[in-house]
Design a protein around this motif. Structure first.
Motif, PDB file in Angstrom:
ATOM      1  N   GLN A  42       0.816  -1.218   0.000  1.00 31.52           N
ATOM      2  CA  GLN A  42       0.000   0.000   0.000  1.00 31.52           C
ATOM      3  C   GLN A  42       0.848   1.266   0.000  1.00 31.52           C
ATOM      4  OE1 GLN A  42      -2.714  -0.588   3.305  1.00 31.52           O
ATOM      5  NE2 GLN A  42      -4.175  -1.690   1.997  1.00 31.52           N
ATOM      6  N   GLY A  44       3.150   1.834  -1.955  1.00 33.85           N
ATOM      7  CA  GLY A  44       3.238   2.218  -3.352  1.00 33.85           C
ATOM      8  C   GLY A  44       4.642   2.431  -3.866  1.00 33.85           C
ATOM      9  N   GLU A  45       4.725   3.202  -4.958  1.00 36.61           N
ATOM     10  CA  GLU A  45       6.007   3.373  -5.627  1.00 36.61           C
ATOM     11  C   GLU A  45       6.326   4.834  -5.860  1.00 36.61           C
ATOM     12  OE1 GLU A  45       6.888   0.389  -8.882  1.00 36.61           O
ATOM     13  OE2 GLU A  45       4.744   0.032  -8.567  1.00 36.61           O
ATOM     14  N   ASP A  47       7.286   8.682  -5.898  1.00 40.16           N
ATOM     15  CA  ASP A  47       6.926   9.764  -4.988  1.00 40.16           C
ATOM     16  C   ASP A  47       5.764   9.394  -4.084  1.00 40.16           C
ATOM     17  OD1 ASP A  47       8.928  11.297  -5.970  1.00 40.16           O
ATOM     18  OD2 ASP A  47       7.651  12.474  -7.318  1.00 40.16           O
ATOM     19  N   TRP A  50       5.794   8.612  -0.272  1.00 41.81           N
ATOM     20  CA  TRP A  50       5.870   9.613   0.803  1.00 41.81           C
ATOM     21  C   TRP A  50       4.564  10.349   1.003  1.00 41.81           C
ATOM     22  CZ3 TRP A  50       9.993   8.231   3.195  1.00 41.81           C
ATOM     23  CH2 TRP A  50      11.071   7.693   2.470  1.00 41.81           C
ATOM     24  N   GLU A  51       3.540   9.932   0.285  1.00 37.21           N
ATOM     25  CA  GLU A  51       2.263  10.609   0.426  1.00 37.21           C
ATOM     26  C   GLU A  51       1.196   9.666   0.949  1.00 37.21           C
ATOM     27  OE1 GLU A  51       2.601  13.660  -0.036  1.00 37.21           O
ATOM     28  OE2 GLU A  51       4.459  13.658  -1.202  1.00 37.21           O
ATOM     29  N   ALA A 183       9.866  11.817   9.519  1.00 27.56           N
ATOM     30  CA  ALA A 183       9.543  13.074   8.840  1.00 27.56           C
ATOM     31  C   ALA A 183       8.921  12.864   7.477  1.00 27.56           C
ATOM     32  CB  ALA A 183      10.794  13.941   8.722  1.00 27.56           C
ATOM     33  N   GLY A 184       9.019  11.650   6.955  1.00 26.06           N
ATOM     34  CA  GLY A 184       8.447  11.400   5.642  1.00 26.06           C
ATOM     35  C   GLY A 184       6.944  11.173   5.671  1.00 26.06           C
ATOM     36  N   ASP A 185       6.436  10.796   6.798  1.00 28.26           N
ATOM     37  CA  ASP A 185       5.026  10.420   6.907  1.00 28.26           C
ATOM     38  C   ASP A 185       4.125  11.647   6.797  1.00 28.26           C
ATOM     39  OD1 ASP A 185       2.463   9.560   7.937  1.00 28.26           O
ATOM     40  OD2 ASP A 185       3.520   7.835   8.808  1.00 28.26           O
ATOM     41  N   PRO A 186       3.139  11.604   5.907  1.00 32.45           N
ATOM     42  CA  PRO A 186       2.267  12.779   5.767  1.00 32.45           C
ATOM     43  C   PRO A 186       1.537  13.124   7.062  1.00 32.45           C
ATOM     44  CG  PRO A 186       1.451  10.909   4.466  1.00 32.45           C
ATOM     45  CD  PRO A 186       2.817  10.547   4.946  1.00 32.45           C
ATOM     46  N   ILE A 222      12.191  19.755   3.471  1.00 32.20           N
ATOM     47  CA  ILE A 222      12.745  18.402   3.463  1.00 32.20           C
ATOM     48  C   ILE A 222      13.555  18.260   2.190  1.00 32.20           C
ATOM     49  CG2 ILE A 222      12.242  15.929   3.375  1.00 32.20           C
ATOM     50  CD1 ILE A 222       9.790  16.374   4.996  1.00 32.20           C
ATOM     51  N   ARG A 224      15.522  15.835   1.261  1.00 24.96           N
ATOM     52  CA  ARG A 224      15.519  14.488   0.702  1.00 24.96           C
ATOM     53  C   ARG A 224      15.311  13.508   1.854  1.00 24.96           C
ATOM     54  NH1 ARG A 224      21.741  12.484   0.736  1.00 24.96           N
ATOM     55  NH2 ARG A 224      22.341  13.656   2.586  1.00 24.96           N
ATOM     56  N   MET A 225      15.112  12.257   1.519  1.00 25.65           N
ATOM     57  CA  MET A 225      15.011  11.203   2.517  1.00 25.65           C
ATOM     58  C   MET A 225      16.260  10.328   2.413  1.00 25.65           C
ATOM     59  SD  MET A 225      12.228  12.134   3.899  1.00 25.65           S
ATOM     60  CE  MET A 225      11.893  10.783   5.036  1.00 25.65           C
ATOM     61  N   LEU A 226      16.707   9.833   3.554  1.00 25.62           N
ATOM     62  CA  LEU A 226      17.927   9.031   3.571  1.00 25.62           C
ATOM     63  C   LEU A 226      17.606   7.547   3.436  1.00 25.62           C
ATOM     64  CD1 LEU A 226      19.534  10.989   6.500  1.00 25.62           C
ATOM     65  CD2 LEU A 226      20.207  11.101   4.089  1.00 25.62           C
TER      66      LEU A 226
ATOM     67  N   GLN B 378      23.059   6.856   1.583  1.00 23.68           N
ATOM     68  CA  GLN B 378      23.548   6.995   0.215  1.00 23.68           C
ATOM     69  C   GLN B 378      24.698   7.977   0.069  1.00 23.68           C
ATOM     70  OE1 GLN B 378      20.527   8.000   1.495  1.00 23.68           O
ATOM     71  NE2 GLN B 378      19.456   9.337   0.062  1.00 23.68           N
TER      72      GLN B 378
ATOM     73  N   PRO D 442      15.509  10.013  -2.871  1.00 25.23           N
ATOM     74  CA  PRO D 442      14.092   9.809  -2.568  1.00 25.23           C
ATOM     75  C   PRO D 442      13.550  10.990  -1.765  1.00 25.23           C
ATOM     76  CG  PRO D 442      15.482   8.302  -1.272  1.00 25.23           C
ATOM     77  CD  PRO D 442      16.396   9.079  -2.167  1.00 25.23           C
ATOM     78  N   GLY D 443      12.294  11.261  -2.007  1.00 26.19           N
ATOM     79  CA  GLY D 443      11.610  12.220  -1.146  1.00 26.19           C
ATOM     80  C   GLY D 443      11.856  13.678  -1.448  1.00 26.19           C
ATOM     81  N   THR D 444      12.528  13.967  -2.546  1.00 20.38           N
ATOM     82  CA  THR D 444      12.833  15.377  -2.804  1.00 20.38           C
ATOM     83  C   THR D 444      11.589  16.193  -3.117  1.00 20.38           C
ATOM     84  OG1 THR D 444      13.366  14.655  -5.025  1.00 20.38           O
ATOM     85  CG2 THR D 444      15.205  15.163  -3.570  1.00 20.38           C
ATOM     86  N   ILE D 446       8.687  15.826  -1.518  1.00 23.07           N
ATOM     87  CA  ILE D 446       7.738  15.705  -0.409  1.00 23.07           C
ATOM     88  C   ILE D 446       7.027  17.002  -0.075  1.00 23.07           C
ATOM     89  CG2 ILE D 446       7.559  15.421   2.077  1.00 23.07           C
ATOM     90  CD1 ILE D 446       9.349  13.116   1.961  1.00 23.07           C
ATOM     91  N   LYS D 450       2.899  18.262   0.481  1.00 19.94           N
ATOM     92  CA  LYS D 450       2.382  18.289   1.844  1.00 19.94           C
ATOM     93  C   LYS D 450       1.873  19.653   2.259  1.00 19.94           C
ATOM     94  CE  LYS D 450       4.483  14.455   4.085  1.00 19.94           C
ATOM     95  NZ  LYS D 450       5.474  13.998   5.008  1.00 19.94           N
TER      96      LYS D 450
END
Ligand SMILES: Cc1cc2nc3c(=O)[nH]c(=O)nc-3n(C[C@H](O)[C@H](O)[C@H](O)COP(=O)(O)OP(=O)(O)OC[C@H]3O[C@@H](n4cnc5c(N)ncnc54)[C@H](O)[C@@H]3O)c2cc1C
Ligand SMILES: Cc1cc2nc3c(=O)[nH]c(=O)nc-3n(C[C@H](O)[C@H](O)[C@H](O)COP(=O)(O)OP(=O)(O)OC[C@H]3O[C@@H](n4cnc5c(N)ncnc54)[C@H](O)[C@@H]3O)c2cc1C
Ligand SMILES: Cc1cc2nc3c(=O)[nH]c(=O)nc-3n(C[C@H](O)[C@H](O)[C@H](O)COP(=O)(O)OP(=O)(O)OC[C@H]3O[C@@H](n4cnc5c(N)ncnc54)[C@H](O)[C@@H]3O)c2cc1C
Ligand SMILES: Cc1cc2nc3c(=O)[nH]c(=O)nc-3n(C[C@H](O)[C@H](O)[C@H](O)COP(=O)(O)OP(=O)(O)OC[C@H]3O[C@@H](n4cnc5c(N)ncnc54)[C@H](O)[C@@H]3O)c2cc1C
Lengths: 451, 451, 451, 451
Positions: A42, A44-45, A47, A50-51, A183-186, A222, A224-226, B378, D442-444, D446, D450
Motif C-alpha cells: 500500500q 506504493g512506488e 513519490d 511519501w504521500e 519526517a516522511g510520513d504525511p 525536506i 531528501r530522505m535518507l 547513500q 528519494p523524497g525530494t 515531499i 504536503k
C-alpha cells in the motif's frame, strides 16, 4: 506468549500482564505479521511512497485499541492514561511487537512517537500537552525528534549547532537536521527540535534547548530522505531537513531555555529497552525462518536436508542460546529501571544497548546465509531486518561511545580493587609466616650449584 | 599503482603489466570513481531504471579502449584477442577496477560477461562465437548466466531442474530461473542457460546441458527483479524469469548434450579471483573513506578527532593488516592458476573465495561504523559495497559448501599424518630405550606411600 | 556481597540467604583468597605434593563450619542435613567461592565431592550412606568419580568399557580410568566407578552400573597424574588408574545393575551450575586484577597509564558486560532448576554450560594480556585460572556435544515454525485480495518495453 | 618439504635451498620430533631440571652439523660464517624447525642465541666476537638477553631502569631483570644486558647501553625461574635475576655508551620472522594431530568417527586456510626484508608479528578441543605449544603496541586519502553538470505535496 517468559522474571509479571502478553502475541502473529507485506504494497512506488497512508494501518489500530493494546509503553504511574505496565511487562510485550514491522505503530507504541510522548508527558506544559500529546496518544498524528545534524559529530550532543534565537515573542530557527525519523510520513505534524539558544554558555550542558515546531511551519524544507542500505523505510523514512528562519511562538519552548540536555537525557532509557526487546523479537523471527528453511524438504543440497549438514544445527543452537541470554540482559535492565529509574539503571541499559544489536545481527545473518540467495532479497523479511538493526549499533549513541563510558565507570573501582588485593597479599604474608610456609618457586637453588 | 604491488609477487609481474597497472589505476581514480554517481543519476527512477543505458558508460568505454584497457581478463594465450596478461597480472589490475562500480564494465571486464565470454571462447563453436562472442568482446551487447533456480538448493548444481527437451531441430525449455544477473539491462541479448536434457541419466553429472538462448526469444518472461538489501542494482539487476515453451535451434547447444557440468566447472576459477581482487579494491576504498572521516576536523565527538579515540587506530591497523593478508591469498591463487590451471589451483581458489569476502565485510563495516549515520545511507559508497560483497559469501557456492569440500580434501591426509606420528612415537620408544631415559610423569609413586 | 545480586533475582533470594552471602563473601575475601598461596606453599614439591594435606585447609574448614558455611550446595529439602538454600541462593554463594582456589573445599562444597554426595544421598542405601556419605558430609574424607577412560570417546558415556563382572558375592573390576579428579589426595578414600555389567544389553542405556570402590582396594594402581597446561593441581590432581581384578562386595552396587546411566544423568545438573558460577567468580577476580594493573602508577608504557591507552577501557567495559550477562544466564538456569528440577532445566543448564566458560576465558585472557609477561607466570592467579576453566569447555560434555543436542532440540520446532509462517503467508494473500493491494516488485514491466 | 613451498614464492627459492629444506624436513621429522620426549625425560625432575644438559641434544647437534644444518639463520652476506640463505629461504626452513621443540637448538638456530649472535656479529668488536660469538656459533655455550624488568612496563624500552655506572675501568650494574630466557641452562655463559648509563639524558633514546656480562660474575643472583602456564621450560627457562654491584670491565660495553636503543632495534626484525615461521610449523603439527584424532577408529562419540561430525571438517578447513594465509604473510615480510632490510620491512614484519600467533593459537586450540581431555594434558604436544605461543602475543612487543604503531603509520595517509576523495567529488560535480544529470534522491518532492 506468556508461557515463554523466562523463569527468572516470571514471578514479577502480573497475571494481567501475562494475559495481555498472550493477547499481544496473538494479535501480532495473526494480524500484524500477515499485514506487513500489505503495508509495503500500500505504500506504493516512487513519490507516492511519501504521500501514502496505508489503510491497513488504521484497520490494525482500530483492532488493537479494541483489544486494549494501546500506548502500552507509557510507564506505570507515569501518566494518567498509562495502561499501567511496568517496564518489564511492556518489555515482554515489546518483544512480540518486534516480530512485525507494523505492530508497534498499530498499538501506538512506535518510535519516535513513544519517546516524544514521554517528553511531552514529562516536560510539556498543559497547553503543549493538549495540543500535541493528546492527538499523539490518540494515534491521530505522528511526530519526529530532530537532534542529529549532518555537519557535526552528533553522538556528542554538545556539538549540536542549529541556531535558536529569540526575537520578540518568537524563536527563529536556522540550521540543518538529518536522520529525522518519521519526517516522511504525511501524518507527521510535530517536530521536537533540539538546538542551541546559548552557544556561549560556559556550561556546555546548558547551551541547548528543545522547541516544538509544527511540521508545516514555513521555512522548513525536506531536502531528501535518507536510505538505509538501500531501503527508504517509507512512508515514515528519515529526513534531511533545512531550517531557514523558521519561526515559532515562545510558548513552544519545552521546560525553558537551556534545559535541552536534561530533556534528551530523560528520553533515552526506556527507548533503548524497547528497541532492544523488539530486536529480540526480530531475532526470534529470523530463527523461525531459518528453521523453516533447514527443514524444507525441497531444498536438499548434496542429498541432505540442510538440518542434516553438521554446521547448521550448531548455528541453531548458538542462535537459541544467544537470543535467550540477550533477553535476560534486557529484562534485567527493565527491572532495574522499574526499581531505580533510568538513572539507576544506566549501566544495565547501556549493556543492553550494546549487546543486543550485535546478537540480533549475528542471528539474522546466519538465517540469511541459510537461505542462500533468497536471504538477501525481498522474499524474506531478513535482509530488511538486518539493515534496520544494523543502525542500532550507531544510532542513539554508537557502541564505542557507550563502551568508553562503561569502561570509565567500571574503572572507578580501580583503587578499591587494588587496595583489596594488596590487603589480601599482606594477609598472605602474615599467614605464611605464621604457618612457616614458603612459596615453592622453581630454580631457587640454581646459582648455588652453578657457581 | 604498480608501486603498491606486494614484494612477494613483484618479480613475477612484467614491466608492461606494471605500466598498465598504472594506467588502470589512473583511469579508475580519475575517470571511473567520479563517474559512479553520474551512472547512478543517469539510471533514473522507477521503471526507467530498467530501460536506461547511461551515456557515461559508453564515454568511459571509449576512453578505456583507447588506453588499451579492454578485455584484460581474457587469460594469456587463451584466445587470439587476449591482451596477454597472466591471471596474476590481471588480478592486480582487477583490484583497481574494484574501487569503482563502473570500472569493470568500462573495460569490458564485468561479470557475468567475463565468465560467459570464457565459456564461448572455450566451448563455443565457430558460429556461436561469431554470433555472440564477437559482439560481447566488442562491448556491443551484454549477457546473463542462468543457472540458479528458486525451487531447489542451487548451490548443488545437480539439483537444477529447468527442462530442456529436444523436439525435432529445436530444444524446448520450461522452468524458472532467478538471480539471473544482468538480465535487467536492455543491452543484455544472450542468456547462457543451464538445464537438464537427461534427468534420468544414472550419472548425476551428465544430466545437464548448456544452451544459448537469445533474450528476446518468445516464452521468456522477466517476472521481476530481485533486490539485494534494498538495492536493485539497476540497470543490470538480478532477474527472476519464467521459461514457457521457449524454443531455440539445436545449434544453440554448447559442446553437446550432457556436458553442462563440465562447462560450468571450467567457468568458475578465474571469476572467483576477479571477484576477490575487486573486493580487495573495495576494501581499500573503505579504508580510505574511514581515514577521511577519522581525520575530519569538523567531526569531533567528545572534544577529540576520531583518530584520537583509542579504538579507532586499532581498527585502521587491523584493516590494513587484514587487507594485506587477503591480497596475498588471492595473488597466490592467481599464480597457482597461472602455473597449473584452475584445477591445480582448486584449494587456493577456494581459500580466496571464502576468506576475502569475510575480510572485506569486516573492513567495510568498520568504515561504516566510523561514519555514524552517514555510513549506512547513500552519502558514501560503503553501505552499497557492503551489501554487494555480502552476497559473495553465498553466491558461486556458499562458504559452507567450500569449507566442507576443503575439509574433506584436507582430511585425506589423515592416514598419512597418523602413520607419521605413529612412526615418530615408535622411534621415541627406541630412543628412550637406547638412552635409558624415562618420561617423568607426576604422581607415579603415589600408591606405594599410600597403601 | 548481597548488594551485588542482580535486580532481576534479588526478590527471590531470602533475607537469610542475603545475610549468608555476605558471610561467604567476607570469609572468601578475608580468609580464603589470602590462604591460596599458603595452600600452594604447603603442598610442597616433588612426590610430596601427592602426600600432603595442607594444614591451612583444616584451619579454614573449622572456621567455615563455625560460620555456618558448610555443605551449602546440598539443595533445599533434598536431604536432612541440607542447609536449605535454593539452587539460586547457593549459586550466588558459589560465585564467591569461585574467587578462591581453597574456598570450595573449605566449605565442603568442592567437586567432585559435591556430585558424589548427591549421588549417595539420592541413590545410596542406608549402609552406603552411613559408610561414605556421612564422613564426606563431615569433611573427613574425599572422593573421586571415575567415568572417563583413555581408550574411548568418553563424552559419549555408552562407550565406557571398564568391565564389571559378578563373581559370587563380589564384583570384579577390570579396566582403565583417567581424569579421575581428586584421586591424588591422600584423603580420597572412595571412588564412584562407572563400568559395564551388561555390555551386550540391547538397550545401550542399560549396560552400565555404578559401583562404590574404596581407594585402597587391592588391584588399583595410580599410574600417574595428568597435567593441565603444565599444572598438576596437586594434591587432588587428576589420576590415570588401572583396575586389575579389583574386587568389591555386591553390596557396593548403587541402585542396582544397569542403572548407571540414570545415576550419572541425575548427577550433572547442579554441578554445572556450580562450575559456571565459580567461573564467574574467577572472572570477577580477573577483572579486579586487570583494574589493578591498568591503574598501576609504576607501569606506564609510552608515557601513559594503561587505562589511558584507548583500547583498555573497552576491554574493561566488555568484560563487565559479558560477565554480567553470563551471570544472568546461570541464575536463570538455577531458578528453572529450582522450579522444575534438572530435567526441566535441561536447556537452560546446557546454555550456561557452554556460554560461561567461553566468557570467562575471554575475560581472563584480556587480564593476562594487560599484565604483559607477569600475566602468564606464577605471580598472578590468572594463568592457572585460565587453564582450569579451559578444561570446562570439554569436561562434563564438550561444547560441541551440547551444541548438537541443543540444536536438535530447538530444531524440533521446525515444523511448527514452518506451519505458522505458511499460515501467515496465506493470510497475507487474503488480505492483499481484500485490500486490492499488490506487492510492488521492481522490474515487473521490463519485458513489455523490451520486446 | 620443498614440495610444499607456496607457488607465490617458489621461484625465489634457490634449488640449493629447496634441497636443504628437504634435508631439514627429514631431520626434523625423523630425528628431532622423536627426540622431543627424550629431551624432556633427560631434563629430569626437581632441582635437577636446572642442572641437566640432555645428551640427546648434543647427539642431534652433531648430526645436524654433519648434514650442513648449522646457523642457517645467519642472513646471507651478513657474516663470514653465514651459510648464505636469504631470510625467505631460512624462513621456509624455520617452519620445519618449529615442528619440534629441540630442532632449533639442534641446528644452533634457537632463540635467544640467534638474536644475540646477530648483535655480536653486527655490533661487537673483535675481542668480543672472539670471546663470545665464536663459542656461540660453535654451539659450545648459550646466552641470554636481559632487557625486561619486573618494576616497569618494559614493552616501552625507555622505561628500563637497571643502573649501569662507570667506576674506573669497570661498569657497575644494579637492578633486576626477569624473563631472561635461557638463564636456567647451565651452559648459558653470557648475558647481553640492557640498562641505563645516562638516565638524565634529554633524548630518551640515548640513555641506554648494552653491556656483556658473564653469567658467573659475582653479584648476580637467579632468584627463581618463571613458569609459563605451569610449564617451567627447563633447562633453559626464564629467569628472574638480581644484579647487586655486578662489575664488568669497560671493554664489555657494546658499541659505546648510549647506543643501547640502536642495538636492540637492529635485533628485532629477523627474530620475529623466525618465531612466526616456527609458529606456523607448530600449527601444522597441531593440524596433523587433529587429523589423527578425528580419524581414530577407536574414538567414536555417538556412533560416528569424529570426522563425520559436521563441525569438525569445518575446523580442519578453516585451520588449513588460516595457516596457509598466515604463511604468505610471513614469507612476504621475509622477502621485503631481503630486499629492503628490517627497516624497510617494518610494516610487513609487524603484521606477521601480530597475525601469526593469533592464527596459531586458534588452530592449536581447535586441535586441543578435538582431543577432549587428552588435549590439555602431557599426552600430546598441544597444550605446551599453546602456552608457548600464547606468550608471543605479548613478548617482543605486545599486540596492542604494534597495532597502535601500525595504526598511526597507516593514518598518515589520512590527508592524501581525503584530498583524493575530495578531488573525485569535485570531478563528479563537473561531470554531473556536463551530462545534465542529477542524483535521484528519494523524497525530494515531499514538501510540495504536503504543504
Ligand atoms: C536509522 C537511523 C535513525 C535515526 N533516527 C534519528 C532520529 O529520529 N532523530 C535524531 O536526532 N537522530 C536520529 N539518528 C541519528 C543517530 O542518533 C546518530 O547517527 C548517532 O547519534 C551518531 O551520530 P553521527 O551520525 O553524527 O556520528 P558521529 O557522532 O560523527 O560518530 C561517528 C562514529 O564515530 C565513532 N565515535 C564517536 N565517538 C566515539 C568515541 N568516544 N570513542 C570511539 N569512537 C567514537 C563511532 O564509531 C561513531 O559511529 C538516526 C540514525 C539512524 C541511522
Ligand atoms: C547477488 C547475486 C548474484 C547472483 N548471480 C547469479 C547469476 O548471475 N547466475 C546464477 O545462476 N546464479 C546467480 N546467483 C545465485 C547464487 O549462485 C546462488 O544463490 C548460490 O549458488 C546458492 O544457491 P541457493 O540460493 O539456491 O541456496 P541453497 O543452495 O539453497 O543454499 C542455501 C544455504 O544452505 C547452506 N548450505 C548449502 N549446502 C551446504 C552444505 N553442504 N553444508 C552446509 N551448509 C550448506 C548454505 O548456508 C547456503 O547458503 C547470484 C546470487 C546473488 C545473491
Ligand atoms: C580437568 C579435567 C577434570 C576431569 N574430571 C573428571 C572426573 O573427575 N571424572 C571423570 O570421569 N572424568 C573427568 N574428566 C573427563 C571429561 O569429562 C572428559 O574429558 C570429557 O567428557 C570428554 O571425553 P574424552 O576426553 O574422552 O573426549 P572424546 O569423547 O574423545 O571427545 C573429544 C572431542 O571430540 C569432539 N566431539 C565429541 N562428540 C562430538 C559431537 N557429537 N559432535 C562434534 N564434536 C564432538 C569434541 O570436540 C570433544 O572435545 C575431566 C577432564 C578434565 C580435563
Ligand atoms: C616466555 C617469555 C619469554 C621472554 N623472553 C625475554 C627475554 O629473553 N628477554 C627479555 O628481555 N624479555 C623477555 N620477555 C619479556 C617480554 O618481552 C615482555 O614481557 C614484553 O615486552 C612486555 O613487557 P611487560 O611484561 O613489562 O609488560 P608491560 O609493558 O607492562 O605491558 C603490559 C600490557 O600493557 C598493554 N599495553 C602496553 N602498551 C600499550 C599500548 N601502547 N596500548 C595499549 N596497550 C598497551 C599490553 O596489553 C601489554 O601486554 C619474555 C616474555 C615471555 C612471556
Amino acid at each position: 506468549m506468556s508461557a515463554k517468559i523466562p523463569a527468572i522474571v516470571s514471578n514479577r509479571v502480573s497475571d494481567e500482564a501475562k494475559r495481555m502478553t498472550d493477547v499481544v502475541a496473538k494479535f501480532v502473529e495473526e494480524d500484524c505479521v500477515p499485514a506487513d507485506p500489505v503495508l509495503e504494497a500500500q505504500v506504493g512506488e516512487g513519490d507516492a511512497r511519501w504521500e501514502s497512508h496505508p489503510p491497513i494501518v488504521e484497520e490494525l489500530k482500530a483492532k488493537a485499541r479494541k483489544l486494549g493494546l494501546w500506548n502500552m509503553f507509557l510507564p506505570k504511574g507515569y501518566y494518567a492514561e498509562s495502561p499501567g505496565w511496568t517496564n518489564l511487562e511492556y518489555g515482554i510485550m515489546a518483544e512480540w511487537l518486534g516480530r512485525s514491522r507494523v505492530a508497534s505503530e498499530a498499538c501506538n507504541c512506535a518510535a519516535p512517537d513513544t519517546g516524544n510522548m514521554e517528553v511531552l508527558a514529562k516536560y510539556g506544559n498543559a497547553a503543549q500537552k493538549e495540543k500535541w500529546l493528546k492527538p499523539l496518544m490518540d494515534g491521530k498524528i505522528r511526530s519526529a525528534f530532530l537532534m542529529t545534524e549532518p555537519g557535526v559529530a552528533s553522538s556528542d550532543a554538545t556539538n549540536i549547532e542549529l541556531d535558536i534565537k529569540r526575537e520578540g515573542n518568537e524563536y527563529v530557527l536556522n540550521g540543518q537536521k538529518w536522520w529525522s525519523s518519521g519526517a516522511g510520513d504525511p501524518r507527521c505534524q510535530i517536530y521536537i527540535v533540539m538546538g542551541k539558544t546559548d552557544p556561549s554558555n560556559r556550561d556546555p550542558y546548558r547551551q541547548q534547548s528543545v522547541v516544538l515546531v509544527p511540521a508545516n511551519t514555513p521555512g522548513i524544507k525536506i531536502n531528501r530522505m535518507l536510505r538505509v542500505y538501500g531501503y527508504d523505510d517509507a512512508p515514515h523514512g528519515h529526513g534531511h531537513l533545512t531550517f531557514t528562519n523558521v519561526r515559532v511562538p515562545v510558548s513552544n519552548m519545552v521546560l525553558g531555555e537551556g534545559r535541552g540536555f536534561e530533556i534528551i537525557q530523560g528520553r533515552l532509557g526506556p527507548g533503548r529497552i524497547h528497541h532492544a526487546m523488539r530486536s529480540i523479537g526480530a531475532s526470534e523471527v529470523a530463527l523461525d525462518w531459518m528453521l523453516m528453511r533447514v527443514n524444507d524438504e525441497s531444498k536438499k543440497p548434496f542429498g541432505k536436508l540442510l538440518r542434516e549438514h553438521g554446521v547448521i544445527l550448531e548455528w541453531i543452537a548458538k542462535s537459541r542460546m544467544e537470543i535467550d541470554a540477550a533477553r535476560l540482559v534486557v529484562l534485567n535492565a527493565a527491572i532495574k529501571m522499574d526499581e531505580q529509574g533510568p538513572k539507576g539503571a544506566l549501566k544495565e541499559i547501556a549493556q543492553a544497548k550494546v549487546l543486543i544489536p550485535q546478537t540480533a545481527l549475528t542471528v539474522i545473518d546466519r538465517a540469511i546465509q541459510s537461505f542462500g540467495g533468497a536471504g538477501v532479497c525481498q522474499d524474506t523479511p531478513l535482509a530488511n531486518m538486518w539493515a534496520g538493526i544494523r543502525t542500532l549499533r550507531l544510532a542513539d549513541g554508537p557502541d564505542e561511545v557507550h563502551l568508553q563510558q562503561m569502561g570509565r565507570n567500571e574503572n572507578k573501582r580501580g583503587r578499591e580493587a587494588t587496595e583489596r588485593i594488596k590487603r589480601q597479599q599482606a594477609r598472605t604474608a602474615e599467614l605464611m609466616k605464621r604457618h612457616g610456609a614458603q612459596t615453592a618457586q622453581p630454580g631457587t637453588r640454581i646459582r648455588h650449584s652453578k657457581m
